[in-house]
Write an enzyme that holds these catalytic residues in place. Structure first.
Site, PDB file in Angstrom:
ATOM      1  N   SER A  56       0.687  -1.239   0.073  1.00 14.57           N
ATOM      2  CA  SER A  56      -0.283  -0.102   0.035  1.00 14.57           C
ATOM      3  C   SER A  56       1.319   1.342   0.164  1.00 14.57           C
ATOM      4  CB  SER A  56      -0.138   0.106   1.077  1.00 14.57           C
ATOM      5  OG  SER A  56      -0.229   0.027   2.620  1.00 14.57           O
ATOM      6  N   ASP A  93      -1.127  -1.562  -3.368  1.00 14.99           N
ATOM      7  CA  ASP A  93      -2.987  -2.033  -3.710  1.00 14.99           C
ATOM      8  C   ASP A  93      -3.446  -0.172  -3.336  1.00 14.99           C
ATOM      9  OD1 ASP A  93      -4.898  -2.596  -2.016  1.00 14.99           O
ATOM     10  OD2 ASP A  93      -4.181  -2.900  -0.437  1.00 14.99           O
ATOM     11  N   HIS A  94      -4.526   0.369  -3.509  1.00 22.82           N
ATOM     12  CA  HIS A  94      -5.149   1.013  -4.072  1.00 22.82           C
ATOM     13  C   HIS A  94      -4.059   2.229  -3.914  1.00 22.82           C
ATOM     14  CE1 HIS A  94      -8.786  -0.065  -1.770  1.00 22.82           C
ATOM     15  NE2 HIS A  94      -7.946  -1.047  -0.737  1.00 22.82           N
ATOM     16  N   GLU A 147     -11.485  -0.563 -10.238  1.00 23.51           N
ATOM     17  CA  GLU A 147     -11.860  -0.252  -9.011  1.00 23.51           C
ATOM     18  C   GLU A 147     -13.420   0.271  -9.325  1.00 23.51           C
ATOM     19  OE1 GLU A 147     -11.004  -0.713  -4.625  1.00 23.51           O
ATOM     20  OE2 GLU A 147     -13.318  -0.199  -4.499  1.00 23.51           O
ATOM     21  N   HIS A 191     -12.860  -2.718   4.546  1.00 27.62           N
ATOM     22  CA  HIS A 191     -11.727  -3.040   5.583  1.00 27.62           C
ATOM     23  C   HIS A 191     -11.636  -2.510   6.741  1.00 27.62           C
ATOM     24  CE1 HIS A 191     -10.468  -0.920   1.261  1.00 27.62           C
ATOM     25  NE2 HIS A 191     -10.004  -2.324   1.119  1.00 27.62           N
ATOM     26  N   GLY A 192     -11.004  -3.339   6.941  1.00 27.45           N
ATOM     27  CA  GLY A 192     -10.686  -3.616   8.956  1.00 27.45           C
ATOM     28  C   GLY A 192     -10.910  -4.613   9.286  1.00 27.45           C
ATOM     29  N   HIS A 234     -11.508  -6.778  -2.256  1.00 27.72           N
ATOM     30  CA  HIS A 234     -11.016  -6.206  -1.423  1.00 27.72           C
ATOM     31  C   HIS A 234     -11.744  -6.327   0.255  1.00 27.72           C
ATOM     32  CE1 HIS A 234      -8.456  -3.548  -3.292  1.00 27.72           C
ATOM     33  NE2 HIS A 234      -8.667  -3.692  -4.427  1.00 27.72           N
ATOM     34  N   SER A 280      -5.743  -7.462   7.300  1.00 24.83           N
ATOM     35  CA  SER A 280      -6.345  -7.334   8.816  1.00 24.83           C
ATOM     36  C   SER A 280      -6.657  -8.200   8.988  1.00 24.83           C
ATOM     37  CB  SER A 280      -7.470  -7.202   8.982  1.00 24.83           C
ATOM     38  OG  SER A 280      -8.041  -5.929   8.768  1.00 24.83           O
TER      39      SER A 280
HETATM   40  P1  13P Z   1      -8.731  -6.470   5.220  1.00 22.60           P
HETATM   41  O1  13P Z   1      -9.111  -5.040   5.651  1.00 22.60           O
HETATM   42  O2  13P Z   1     -10.132  -7.385   4.974  1.00 22.60           O
HETATM   43  O3  13P Z   1      -7.984  -7.525   5.073  1.00 22.60           O
HETATM   44  O4  13P Z   1      -8.523  -5.869   3.568  1.00 22.60           O
HETATM   45  C1  13P Z   1      -7.169  -5.687   2.773  1.00 22.60           C
HETATM   46  C2  13P Z   1      -7.123  -5.511   1.541  1.00 22.60           C
HETATM   47  O5  13P Z   1      -8.450  -5.069   1.194  1.00 22.60           O
HETATM   48  C3  13P Z   1      -6.093  -5.069   1.877  1.00 22.60           C
HETATM   49  O6  13P Z   1      -6.359  -3.796  -0.025  1.00 22.60           O
HETATM   50  O1  G3H Z   2      -6.451  -1.792   1.853  1.00 22.41           O
HETATM   51  C1  G3H Z   2      -6.034  -1.561   2.701  1.00 22.41           C
HETATM   52  C2  G3H Z   2      -4.384  -2.499   2.983  1.00 22.41           C
HETATM   53  O2  G3H Z   2      -5.423  -2.752   4.779  1.00 22.41           O
HETATM   54  C3  G3H Z   2      -3.466  -1.596   3.530  1.00 22.41           C
HETATM   55  O3  G3H Z   2      -3.373  -1.072   4.752  1.00 22.41           O
HETATM   56  O4  G3H Z   2      -2.954   1.267   3.699  1.00 22.41           O
HETATM   57  O5  G3H Z   2      -2.965   0.913   6.734  1.00 22.41           O
HETATM   58  O6  G3H Z   2      -1.426  -0.494   4.482  1.00 22.41           O
HETATM   59  P1  G3H Z   2      -2.704   0.065   4.961  1.00 22.41           P
HETATM   60 ZN    ZN Z   3      -8.343  -3.387   0.106  1.00 23.32          ZN
END
Ligand code: 13P
Ligand code: G3H
Ligand code: ZN
Length: 332
Positions: A56, A93-94, A147, A191-192, A234, A280
Site C-alpha cells: 500500500s 494496493d489502492h 475499482e 476494510h479493517g 477487497h 487485517s
Molecule cells: P482486509 O482489511 O479485510 O484485510 O482487506 C485488505 C484489503 O482489501 C487490502 O487492499
Molecule cells: O486496504 C488496505 C490495506 O489493508 C492496507 O492498509 O494502507 O494501512 O497499509 P494500509
Molecule cells: Zn483494499
C-alpha cells in the site's frame, strides 16, 4: 527504471486466467516488513500457491519503496531457496494517483491498482484509462486493477463510512473504456477488523456477531455482464474470533470485531473472483502472538524472540487460507 522481469516477478494475466478456469482465487497478502514477507513466501511455497505481494502507499511510507522492491526480489530468491519457484506478483494496493502508479511501474511493480472509486464515474474512467495506457505500453506489460463501487472502512488515504455497491449496469462500459485487466467490486466486504456495525449483524447464542451475507446476487449480475473477466474482492479478512479473543485475553481491546465468513469467501473464489485481498487477518495473527509472548515472558527483550512466534502464526494462517478458503494450494 527497473523492469519487473529483471526481479523475477510476473504480472497477473496468466494467473487470473488459470484461477477463473480452475475455480480458485489468488491470495493477495499485504506486507510492510521482512517477517510478513517471509511468512507469506513460506506459506505459499509450502502449499505450492501463486501469490500477490501487496504494497500500500502506507507500506511504502513505512518501509521505503526501494527496500520493498528489493524485498520482492528477495522473495523470489527465497522461494527458490526453499525449493519451489512459485509465481510472485508485486502489486500496488489502492494507488490513488497516476504519479504513484507510474512510479511503482518504473521501479519494478508488475501490477498496480488505481483506485478511482472515490471520484465521479467519468473521472474514475479517465484516471484508470490513463494508468492503463501507461502500464500496458511498457516493455513488460504491467497489469492494472480498477475499482467500481465503494467499500466502507478506513485505509490510509481513502476512507468511507458507507459502502456503495457496484452497479452491474456500469461494468461493461467501464471495462471497455478503461481497458483494465481486473475489476475490484463492492458487494458487502469492507476494510479493517470491524466490517459491519453490530446493528447490521445478528448474534449467536454466545453473543458473537454474525454478519449479513455478501451480495452474491450483484456478483452474479456482474459475471453475466462481463463473462470470464477477473473480479477482485477487497476487505476479505475473516477476522478469526480466536485471534480477537487472544488479543483481548492479553490486554488488547477490539470491540465489535467481525469479518467475512470463510464459506462465503470459498464460494466467491469458485466464481469469477480470482484475487482475494487479506491484510487485517495477518495483523490480528501477529498481534495476538506478540501480546501473548510479552505477557508470558515479561523479561524478553530480543525482537527476534518476540517476532518469531508471530511470523510462525502468520505462516500457519496463510497456508490454511490457501488450502481451505482460496483454493490456491497446489496451483503453482
Ligand atoms: P482486509 O482489511 O479485510 O484485510 O482487506 C485488505 C484489503 O482489501 C487490502 O487492499
Ligand atoms: O486496504 C488496505 C490495506 O489493508 C492496507 O492498509 O494502507 O494501512 O497499509 P494500509
Ligand atoms: Zn483494499
Amino acid at each position: 527504471m527497473t523492469s519487473y522481469s529483471e526481479l523475477g516477478l510476473v504480472n497477473t494475466k496468466e494467473l487470473f486466467k488459470k484461477a477463473i478456469n480452475g475455480g480458485y482465487a489468488i491470495p493477495a497478502y499485504n506486507f510492510n516488513n521482512m517477517e510478513q514477507m517471509q511468512a507469506i513466501i513460506q506459506a505459499c511455497v509450502e502449499t505450492k500457491s501463486p501469490v500477490i505481494l501487496q504494497v500500500s502507499a502506507g507500506a511504502r511510507k513505512y518501509a521505503n519503496q526501494n527496500i520493498l522492491k528489493n524485498m520482492a526480489r528477495g522473495a523470489v530468491e527465497y522461494a527458490h531457496e526453499l525449493g519451489y519457484d512459485i509465481p510472485i506478483v508485486l502489486h500496488l494496493d489502492h494507488g490513488d494517483s497516476f504519479d504513484l502508479c507510474k512510479d511503482c511501474i518504473e521501479t519494478g511493480f508488475s501490477s498496480v491498482m488505481i483506485d478511482g472509486s472515490h471520484f465521479s464515474y467519468e473521472e474514475n474512467i479517465a484516471l484508470t484509462r490513463k494508468v492503463c495506457e501507461f502500464a500496458h505500453s511498457q516493455k513488460d506489460y504491467v497489469t492494472v486493477e480498477g475499482e467500481l463501487g465503494v467499500l466502507a472502512g478506513v485505509e490510509d488515504d481513502v476512507s468511507s463510512e458507507h459502502s456503495h455497491y457496484t452497479q452491474p449496469d456500469e461494468v461493461v462500459d467501464f471495462v471497455n473504456k478503461t481497458k483494465v485487466d481486473s475489476l475490484a467490486i463492492s458487494i458487502g466486504t469492507s476494510h479493517g477488523r470491524a466490517k459491519f456495525t453490530p446493528e447490521q449483524c445478528t448474534r449467536d447464542a454466545n453473543g458473537v456477531l454474525i454478519p449479513p451475507p455478501l451480495r452474491f446476487d450483484i456478483l452474479e449480475e456482474i459475471e453475466k455482464k462481463i463473462p470470464g473477466f477477473p473480479i477482485v474482492l477487497h476487505g476479505a479478512s475473516s477476522v478469526p474470533i480466536e485471534y480477537v479473543q487472544m488479543i483481548e485475553k492479553y490486554g488488547g481491546k477490539l470491540t465489535d470485531s467481525v469479518g467475512i465468513p470463510e464459506d462465503q469467501l470459498r464460494k466467491a473464489a469458485k466464481s469469477a473472483v480470482c484475487k482475494i485481498n487479506v491484510d487485517s487477518d495477518g495483523r490480528l495473527a501477529m498481534t495476538a502472538q506478540i501480546r501473548k509472548l510479552l505477557v508470558e515472558k515479561p523479561d524478553e527483550f530480543d525482537p527476534r524472540k518476540i517476532l518469531s512466534p508471530a511470523r510462525d502464526e502468520l505462516k500457519k494462517l496463510y497456508a490454511y487460507k490457501n488450502k481451505n478458503v482460496l483454493g490456491s494450494a497446489g496451483q503453482a
